[in-house]
Design a protein around this motif. Structure first.
Motif, PDB file in Angstrom:
ATOM      1  N   ASP A  36       0.824  -1.216   0.000  1.00  0.00           N
ATOM      2  CA  ASP A  36       0.000   0.000   0.000  1.00  0.00           C
ATOM      3  C   ASP A  36       0.854   1.261   0.000  1.00  0.00           C
ATOM      4  OD1 ASP A  36      -2.339  -1.445  -0.021  1.00  0.00           O
ATOM      5  OD2 ASP A  36      -2.572  -1.438   2.152  1.00  0.00           O
ATOM      6  N   ARG A  37       2.111   1.126   0.392  1.00  0.00           N
ATOM      7  CA  ARG A  37       2.988   2.293   0.484  1.00  0.00           C
ATOM      8  C   ARG A  37       4.044   2.346  -0.612  1.00  0.00           C
ATOM      9  NH1 ARG A  37       5.928   1.670   5.316  1.00  0.00           N
ATOM     10  NH2 ARG A  37       6.699   3.782   4.992  1.00  0.00           N
ATOM     11  N   ILE A  38       3.959   1.429  -1.584  1.00  0.00           N
ATOM     12  CA  ILE A  38       4.881   1.494  -2.722  1.00  0.00           C
ATOM     13  C   ILE A  38       4.617   2.771  -3.513  1.00  0.00           C
ATOM     14  CG2 ILE A  38       5.481   0.465  -4.947  1.00  0.00           C
ATOM     15  CD1 ILE A  38       4.944  -2.249  -3.798  1.00  0.00           C
ATOM     16  N   LEU A  51       1.983  -2.861  -9.373  1.00  0.00           N
ATOM     17  CA  LEU A  51       1.467  -4.083  -9.993  1.00  0.00           C
ATOM     18  C   LEU A  51       2.570  -5.032 -10.451  1.00  0.00           C
ATOM     19  CD1 LEU A  51      -1.399  -2.590 -12.213  1.00  0.00           C
ATOM     20  CD2 LEU A  51      -1.567  -3.536  -9.901  1.00  0.00           C
ATOM     21  N   VAL A  52       3.797  -4.536 -10.598  1.00  0.00           N
ATOM     22  CA  VAL A  52       4.877  -5.383 -11.116  1.00  0.00           C
ATOM     23  C   VAL A  52       5.506  -6.242 -10.025  1.00  0.00           C
ATOM     24  CG1 VAL A  52       5.341  -3.709 -12.929  1.00  0.00           C
ATOM     25  CG2 VAL A  52       6.706  -3.642 -10.832  1.00  0.00           C
ATOM     26  N   PHE A  53       5.149  -6.000  -8.770  1.00  0.00           N
ATOM     27  CA  PHE A  53       5.628  -6.834  -7.664  1.00  0.00           C
ATOM     28  C   PHE A  53       4.546  -7.878  -7.389  1.00  0.00           C
ATOM     29  CE2 PHE A  53       7.544  -2.660  -7.325  1.00  0.00           C
ATOM     30  CZ  PHE A  53       8.896  -2.971  -7.183  1.00  0.00           C
ATOM     31  N   LYS A  54       4.692  -9.023  -8.002  1.00  0.00           N
ATOM     32  CA  LYS A  54       3.628 -10.022  -8.003  1.00  0.00           C
ATOM     33  C   LYS A  54       4.233 -11.420  -7.914  1.00  0.00           C
ATOM     34  CE  LYS A  54       3.517  -9.268 -13.012  1.00  0.00           C
ATOM     35  NZ  LYS A  54       2.720  -8.750 -14.137  1.00  0.00           N
ATOM     36  N   PRO A  55       3.387 -12.446  -7.734  1.00  0.00           N
ATOM     37  CA  PRO A  55       3.895 -13.811  -7.614  1.00  0.00           C
ATOM     38  C   PRO A  55       4.667 -14.252  -8.856  1.00  0.00           C
ATOM     39  CG  PRO A  55       1.609 -13.700  -6.901  1.00  0.00           C
ATOM     40  CD  PRO A  55       1.932 -12.375  -7.519  1.00  0.00           C
ATOM     41  N   TRP A  56       5.602 -15.157  -8.643  1.00  0.00           N
ATOM     42  CA  TRP A  56       6.437 -15.664  -9.733  1.00  0.00           C
ATOM     43  C   TRP A  56       5.596 -16.249 -10.864  1.00  0.00           C
ATOM     44  CZ3 TRP A  56      10.956 -15.661 -11.979  1.00  0.00           C
ATOM     45  CH2 TRP A  56      11.325 -16.728 -12.800  1.00  0.00           C
ATOM     46  N   ASP A  57       4.548 -16.976 -10.527  1.00  0.00           N
ATOM     47  CA  ASP A  57       3.752 -17.624 -11.571  1.00  0.00           C
ATOM     48  C   ASP A  57       2.890 -16.636 -12.349  1.00  0.00           C
ATOM     49  OD1 ASP A  57       1.853 -17.063  -9.679  1.00  0.00           O
ATOM     50  OD2 ASP A  57       1.248 -19.133  -9.331  1.00  0.00           O
ATOM     51  N   GLN A  58       2.904 -15.355 -11.940  1.00  0.00           N
ATOM     52  CA  GLN A  58       2.174 -14.333 -12.678  1.00  0.00           C
ATOM     53  C   GLN A  58       3.108 -13.370 -13.420  1.00  0.00           C
ATOM     54  OE1 GLN A  58      -0.797 -12.293 -10.312  1.00  0.00           O
ATOM     55  NE2 GLN A  58      -1.351 -14.173  -9.219  1.00  0.00           N
ATOM     56  N   ARG A  59       4.389 -13.719 -13.440  1.00  0.00           N
ATOM     57  CA  ARG A  59       5.383 -12.801 -14.037  1.00  0.00           C
ATOM     58  C   ARG A  59       5.146 -12.582 -15.531  1.00  0.00           C
ATOM     59  NH1 ARG A  59       7.181 -17.794 -14.172  1.00  0.00           N
ATOM     60  NH2 ARG A  59       8.574 -18.524 -15.835  1.00  0.00           N
ATOM     61  N   LEU A  60       4.530 -13.550 -16.208  1.00  0.00           N
ATOM     62  CA  LEU A  60       4.290 -13.432 -17.641  1.00  0.00           C
ATOM     63  C   LEU A  60       2.901 -12.909 -17.957  1.00  0.00           C
ATOM     64  CD1 LEU A  60       6.028 -16.705 -18.892  1.00  0.00           C
ATOM     65  CD2 LEU A  60       6.989 -14.410 -18.601  1.00  0.00           C
ATOM     66  N   ASN A  61       2.253 -12.346 -16.946  1.00  0.00           N
ATOM     67  CA  ASN A  61       0.975 -11.673 -17.164  1.00  0.00           C
ATOM     68  C   ASN A  61       1.275 -10.273 -17.697  1.00  0.00           C
ATOM     69  OD1 ASN A  61      -1.468 -10.392 -17.121  1.00  0.00           O
ATOM     70  ND2 ASN A  61      -1.831 -10.619 -14.921  1.00  0.00           N
ATOM     71  N   THR A 163       9.940   3.745 -20.836  1.00  0.00           N
ATOM     72  CA  THR A 163      10.386   2.453 -20.325  1.00  0.00           C
ATOM     73  C   THR A 163       9.176   1.656 -19.851  1.00  0.00           C
ATOM     74  OG1 THR A 163      12.531   3.334 -19.631  1.00  0.00           O
ATOM     75  CG2 THR A 163      11.782   1.324 -18.542  1.00  0.00           C
ATOM     76  N   LYS A 164       9.197   0.357 -20.120  1.00  0.00           N
ATOM     77  CA  LYS A 164       8.097  -0.500 -19.716  1.00  0.00           C
ATOM     78  C   LYS A 164       8.639  -1.676 -18.892  1.00  0.00           C
ATOM     79  CE  LYS A 164       4.778  -0.958 -22.651  1.00  0.00           C
ATOM     80  NZ  LYS A 164       3.945  -1.348 -23.831  1.00  0.00           N
ATOM     81  N   VAL A 165       7.969  -1.937 -17.752  1.00  0.00           N
ATOM     82  CA  VAL A 165       8.361  -3.042 -16.868  1.00  0.00           C
ATOM     83  C   VAL A 165       7.120  -3.872 -16.545  1.00  0.00           C
ATOM     84  CG1 VAL A 165       9.320  -3.679 -14.617  1.00  0.00           C
ATOM     85  CG2 VAL A 165      10.263  -1.719 -15.852  1.00  0.00           C
ATOM     86  N   TYR A 166       7.256  -5.204 -16.672  1.00  0.00           N
ATOM     87  CA  TYR A 166       6.147  -6.118 -16.381  1.00  0.00           C
ATOM     88  C   TYR A 166       6.304  -6.808 -15.035  1.00  0.00           C
ATOM     89  CZ  TYR A 166       4.861  -5.664 -21.295  1.00  0.00           C
ATOM     90  OH  TYR A 166       4.478  -5.167 -22.523  1.00  0.00           O
ATOM     91  N   TYR A 167       7.544  -7.023 -14.636  1.00  0.00           N
ATOM     92  CA  TYR A 167       7.775  -7.802 -13.406  1.00  0.00           C
ATOM     93  C   TYR A 167       9.104  -7.415 -12.782  1.00  0.00           C
ATOM     94  CZ  TYR A 167       8.920 -11.899 -10.496  1.00  0.00           C
ATOM     95  OH  TYR A 167       9.274 -12.719  -9.450  1.00  0.00           O
ATOM     96  N   ILE A 168       9.085  -7.243 -11.450  1.00  0.00           N
ATOM     97  CA  ILE A 168      10.318  -7.109 -10.671  1.00  0.00           C
ATOM     98  C   ILE A 168      10.244  -8.126  -9.541  1.00  0.00           C
ATOM     99  CG2 ILE A 168      11.698  -5.657  -9.151  1.00  0.00           C
ATOM    100  CD1 ILE A 168      10.840  -3.241 -10.732  1.00  0.00           C
ATOM    101  N   GLY A 169      11.171  -9.059  -9.559  1.00  0.00           N
ATOM    102  CA  GLY A 169      11.225 -10.086  -8.525  1.00  0.00           C
ATOM    103  C   GLY A 169      12.416  -9.882  -7.613  1.00  0.00           C
TER     104      GLY A 169
END
Length: 209
Positions: A36-38, A51-61, A163-169
């Protein structure tokens, strides 16, 4: 595009991941982020950065992503709910030139903005296009052994206007702070209100007429 190549061997600051079966467990630090504070500065759509900080199995969403607004830069401000020892980072960006080409990391600087990114980063590295999340950037544990807030600065991409980012793990170890540990202990010791009501009702003396 960067002249560095990272195939099936480990190269400086990077390593290619061959076995991805256990990464869902390893890359679970997103659950330790105070989501909530990101904050994400220069995001085109408000709130999209988190939204890019998400579960590993959703990284390709690829329906969930953040795109920068007026130029290439993005600045993520990530508070954790305790202390983290960071070990690894994975970034999935746009398949074209909008993919980040450099990342800079700052620890425990919660009030940073774009005026502050001229100071030396705690770690920075060139990135490569990665559309599957199979390239891990190794974080220096010595410098990131006690992190309660992480700032990720993306200063440029491979040549696109935005710049576009989909996932940060994030991979690492989490330790609850003393305050959080006390709150958890108090929660576990606190009586269940439903049980209390049952107990009170059962102990009310019955009147005999």
């Amino acid at each position: 595009m960067s002249g560095n190549h990272c195939c099936d061997h480990e190269c400086e600051g990077h390593q290619s991941i061959n076995n991805t079966e256990d990464l869902g467990v390893l890359y679970s630090l997103y659950t330790r982020i105070d989501s909530d504070r990101i904050e994400c500065l220069n995001e085109a759509v408000e709130g999209s950065g988190r939204l890019v900080f998400k579960p590993w199995d959703q990284r390709l969403n690829f329906e969930q992503f953040v795109e920068s607004d007026c130029d290439e830069e993005l600045l993520f401000k990530i508070p954790f709910t305790g202390n983290v020892k960071l070990k690894g980072l994975i970034v999935i960006g746009g398949e074209d030139e909008s993919h980040p080409s450099r990342i800079r990391l700052y620890k425990n600087r919660p009030n940073m903005n774009f005026d502050d990114v001229n100071v030396e980063a705690d770690q920075e590295f060139e990135t490569m296009r990665d559309m599957n999340g199979t390239l891990e950037y190794i974080i220096k544990i010595v410098k990131f052994s006690s992190v309660h807030h992480l700032t990720i600065h993306i200063p440029k991409n491979f040549g696109n206007e935005t710049t576009k980012v989909y996932y940060i793990g994030l991979r690492g170890e989490f330790t609850a702070t003393q305050r959080e540990a006390v709150l958890i202990a108090n929660y576990e010791l606190a009586p269940n209100p439903a049980e209390c009501k049952t107990d009170i009702k059962d102990t009310v003396p019955q009147q005999i007429h």
